[in-house]
Design a protein around this motif. Structure first.
Motif, PDB file in Angstrom:
ATOM      1  N   ALA A  11       0.724  -1.162  -0.047  1.00  0.00           N
ATOM      2  CA  ALA A  11       0.024  -0.024  -0.095  1.00  0.00           C
ATOM      3  C   ALA A  11       1.018   1.180  -0.128  1.00  0.00           C
ATOM      4  O   ALA A  11       0.519   2.126  -0.799  1.00  0.00           O
ATOM      5  CB  ALA A  11      -0.969  -0.071   1.275  1.00  0.00           C
ATOM      6  N   ASN A  12       1.823   1.299   0.782  1.00  0.00           N
ATOM      7  CA  ASN A  12       2.871   2.378   0.932  1.00  0.00           C
ATOM      8  C   ASN A  12       3.470   2.574  -0.506  1.00  0.00           C
ATOM      9  O   ASN A  12       3.649   3.829  -0.861  1.00  0.00           O
ATOM     10  CB  ASN A  12       3.899   2.186   2.008  1.00  0.00           C
ATOM     11  CG  ASN A  12       3.118   2.445   3.241  1.00  0.00           C
ATOM     12  OD1 ASN A  12       2.223   3.123   3.406  1.00  0.00           O
ATOM     13  ND2 ASN A  12       4.105   1.991   4.209  1.00  0.00           N
ATOM     14  N   LYS A  13       3.913   1.438  -1.131  1.00  0.00           N
ATOM     15  CA  LYS A  13       4.468   1.692  -2.600  1.00  0.00           C
ATOM     16  C   LYS A  13       3.589   2.161  -3.449  1.00  0.00           C
ATOM     17  O   LYS A  13       4.010   2.865  -4.232  1.00  0.00           O
ATOM     18  CB  LYS A  13       4.960   0.236  -2.985  1.00  0.00           C
ATOM     19  CG  LYS A  13       5.927   0.232  -4.147  1.00  0.00           C
ATOM     20  CD  LYS A  13       6.212  -1.293  -4.665  1.00  0.00           C
ATOM     21  CE  LYS A  13       6.984  -1.207  -5.991  1.00  0.00           C
ATOM     22  NZ  LYS A  13       7.203  -2.276  -6.505  1.00  0.00           N
ATOM     23  N   LEU A  18       1.591   6.227  -6.961  1.00  0.00           N
ATOM     24  CA  LEU A  18       0.853   7.785  -7.376  1.00  0.00           C
ATOM     25  C   LEU A  18       1.221   8.912  -7.363  1.00  0.00           C
ATOM     26  O   LEU A  18       1.018   9.513  -8.115  1.00  0.00           O
ATOM     27  CB  LEU A  18      -0.513   7.445  -6.456  1.00  0.00           C
ATOM     28  CG  LEU A  18      -1.323   6.066  -6.836  1.00  0.00           C
ATOM     29  CD1 LEU A  18      -2.350   5.980  -5.964  1.00  0.00           C
ATOM     30  CD2 LEU A  18      -1.903   6.133  -8.243  1.00  0.00           C
ATOM     31  N   VAL A  19       2.203   9.340  -6.294  1.00  0.00           N
ATOM     32  CA  VAL A  19       2.765  10.427  -5.967  1.00  0.00           C
ATOM     33  C   VAL A  19       3.815  10.663  -7.348  1.00  0.00           C
ATOM     34  O   VAL A  19       3.835  11.950  -7.817  1.00  0.00           O
ATOM     35  CB  VAL A  19       3.463  10.617  -4.757  1.00  0.00           C
ATOM     36  CG1 VAL A  19       4.312  11.924  -4.568  1.00  0.00           C
ATOM     37  CG2 VAL A  19       2.429  10.541  -3.675  1.00  0.00           C
ATOM     38  N   VAL A  20       4.514   9.831  -7.646  1.00  0.00           N
ATOM     39  CA  VAL A  20       5.525   9.674  -8.459  1.00  0.00           C
ATOM     40  C   VAL A  20       4.770  10.009 -10.008  1.00  0.00           C
ATOM     41  O   VAL A  20       5.124  11.051 -10.622  1.00  0.00           O
ATOM     42  CB  VAL A  20       6.333   8.349  -8.905  1.00  0.00           C
ATOM     43  CG1 VAL A  20       6.907   8.546 -10.117  1.00  0.00           C
ATOM     44  CG2 VAL A  20       7.166   8.497  -7.894  1.00  0.00           C
ATOM     45  N   LEU A  21       3.332   9.593 -10.376  1.00  0.00           N
ATOM     46  CA  LEU A  21       2.772   9.711 -11.470  1.00  0.00           C
ATOM     47  C   LEU A  21       2.064  11.195 -11.604  1.00  0.00           C
ATOM     48  O   LEU A  21       2.315  11.914 -12.332  1.00  0.00           O
ATOM     49  CB  LEU A  21       1.563   8.798 -11.472  1.00  0.00           C
ATOM     50  CG  LEU A  21       1.927   7.399 -11.997  1.00  0.00           C
ATOM     51  CD1 LEU A  21       0.785   6.529 -12.097  1.00  0.00           C
ATOM     52  CD2 LEU A  21       2.636   7.379 -13.330  1.00  0.00           C
ATOM     53  N   GLN A  26       2.869  16.815 -13.596  1.00  0.00           N
ATOM     54  CA  GLN A  26       3.303  18.139 -13.844  1.00  0.00           C
ATOM     55  C   GLN A  26       4.341  18.510 -14.417  1.00  0.00           C
ATOM     56  O   GLN A  26       4.492  19.780 -14.957  1.00  0.00           O
ATOM     57  CB  GLN A  26       3.429  18.657 -12.284  1.00  0.00           C
ATOM     58  CG  GLN A  26       2.339  18.544 -11.614  1.00  0.00           C
ATOM     59  CD  GLN A  26       2.401  18.637  -9.964  1.00  0.00           C
ATOM     60  OE1 GLN A  26       3.721  18.801  -9.568  1.00  0.00           O
ATOM     61  NE2 GLN A  26       1.447  19.219  -9.360  1.00  0.00           N
ATOM     62  N   HIS A  27       5.322  17.486 -14.978  1.00  0.00           N
ATOM     63  CA  HIS A  27       6.547  17.885 -15.803  1.00  0.00           C
ATOM     64  C   HIS A  27       6.058  18.409 -17.025  1.00  0.00           C
ATOM     65  O   HIS A  27       5.489  17.618 -17.764  1.00  0.00           O
ATOM     66  CB  HIS A  27       7.181  16.497 -15.655  1.00  0.00           C
ATOM     67  CG  HIS A  27       8.716  16.672 -16.182  1.00  0.00           C
ATOM     68  ND1 HIS A  27       8.844  17.185 -17.371  1.00  0.00           N
ATOM     69  CD2 HIS A  27       9.934  16.904 -15.505  1.00  0.00           C
ATOM     70  CE1 HIS A  27      10.502  17.558 -17.395  1.00  0.00           C
ATOM     71  NE2 HIS A  27      10.877  17.222 -16.039  1.00  0.00           N
ATOM     72  N   SER A  87      10.947  12.497 -10.862  1.00  0.00           N
ATOM     73  CA  SER A  87       9.516  12.353 -10.074  1.00  0.00           C
ATOM     74  C   SER A  87       9.925  11.485  -8.918  1.00  0.00           C
ATOM     75  O   SER A  87       9.346  11.939  -7.658  1.00  0.00           O
ATOM     76  CB  SER A  87       8.578  11.899 -10.982  1.00  0.00           C
ATOM     77  OG  SER A  87       8.477  12.926 -12.079  1.00  0.00           O
ATOM     78  N   THR A  88      10.686  10.624  -9.081  1.00  0.00           N
ATOM     79  CA  THR A  88      10.850   9.605  -7.927  1.00  0.00           C
ATOM     80  C   THR A  88      11.557  10.163  -6.982  1.00  0.00           C
ATOM     81  O   THR A  88      11.126  10.073  -5.722  1.00  0.00           O
ATOM     82  CB  THR A  88      11.579   8.282  -8.360  1.00  0.00           C
ATOM     83  OG1 THR A  88      10.579   7.592  -9.499  1.00  0.00           O
ATOM     84  CG2 THR A  88      11.591   7.237  -7.265  1.00  0.00           C
ATOM     85  N   ILE A  89      12.702  10.951  -6.979  1.00  0.00           N
ATOM     86  CA  ILE A  89      13.417  11.652  -5.912  1.00  0.00           C
ATOM     87  C   ILE A  89      12.508  12.697  -5.472  1.00  0.00           C
ATOM     88  O   ILE A  89      12.673  12.868  -4.225  1.00  0.00           O
ATOM     89  CB  ILE A  89      14.785  12.395  -6.784  1.00  0.00           C
ATOM     90  CG1 ILE A  89      15.585  11.400  -7.224  1.00  0.00           C
ATOM     91  CG2 ILE A  89      15.493  13.163  -5.760  1.00  0.00           C
ATOM     92  CD1 ILE A  89      16.691  11.859  -8.369  1.00  0.00           C
ATOM     93  N   LYS A  90      11.787  13.470  -6.198  1.00  0.00           N
ATOM     94  CA  LYS A  90      10.767  14.502  -5.472  1.00  0.00           C
ATOM     95  C   LYS A  90       9.745  13.956  -4.706  1.00  0.00           C
ATOM     96  O   LYS A  90       9.392  14.433  -3.812  1.00  0.00           O
ATOM     97  CB  LYS A  90      10.095  15.437  -6.575  1.00  0.00           C
ATOM     98  CG  LYS A  90      11.285  16.374  -7.364  1.00  0.00           C
ATOM     99  CD  LYS A  90      10.290  17.359  -8.308  1.00  0.00           C
ATOM    100  CE  LYS A  90      11.398  18.214  -9.121  1.00  0.00           C
ATOM    101  NZ  LYS A  90      10.264  18.869 -10.083  1.00  0.00           N
TER     102      LYS A  90
END
Length: 124
Positions: A11-13, A18-21, A26-27, A87-90
């Motif tokens: 669930a955390n992954k 979803l945050v990465v997406l 936004q990019h 995005s993964t880093i952010k």
């Protein structure tokens, strides 16, 4: 307890993905097709209505356990790797804007209301 721990990790992954997406959306260099898929995936993930209702034993959870991760996987494959990496880093330190969350939630609810009204009008 191991199963519960694994479910929480998954669930955390999923939340992180979803945050990465969201950040990839936004990019400015993200192509429009992945952006459209991101809107559908995040909208579906946050929607109170599922394709397969959760109260149906086993099958009801399949959409959350299979369809959502598959959609994320395919969408990530369409986004350039540099955007996904950035995005993964952010995503590690990202904080959600609650005003935008309320607006997005309102839009999702309105879309479902329109679909419901359209469906009811076809049967009446």
């Amino acid at each position: 307890m191991q199963l519960l721990k694994k479910i929480k990790e998954k669930a955390n992954k999923l939340k992180t993905e979803l945050v990465v997406l969201h950040l990839a959306y936004q990019h400015p260099e993200t192509p429009w097709i992945p952006k459209a898929l991101i809107v559908l995936i995040i909208g579906y993930a946050l929607s109170p209505i599922d394709l397969i209702p959760d109260f149906i034993p086993i099958i009801g959870l399949l959409d959350d356990l299979i369809l959502l991760p598959l959609g994320i996987y395919w969408t990530v494959k369409l986004i350039p790797k540099n955007i996904i990496t950035e995005s993964t880093i952010k995503a590690v330190t990202y904080n959600w804007d609650n005003d935008k969350n309320l607006k997005a939630g309102f839009i999702i609810v309105m879309v479902w209301c329109v679909i419901l009204c359209f469906t009811i009008s076809k049967f009446i």
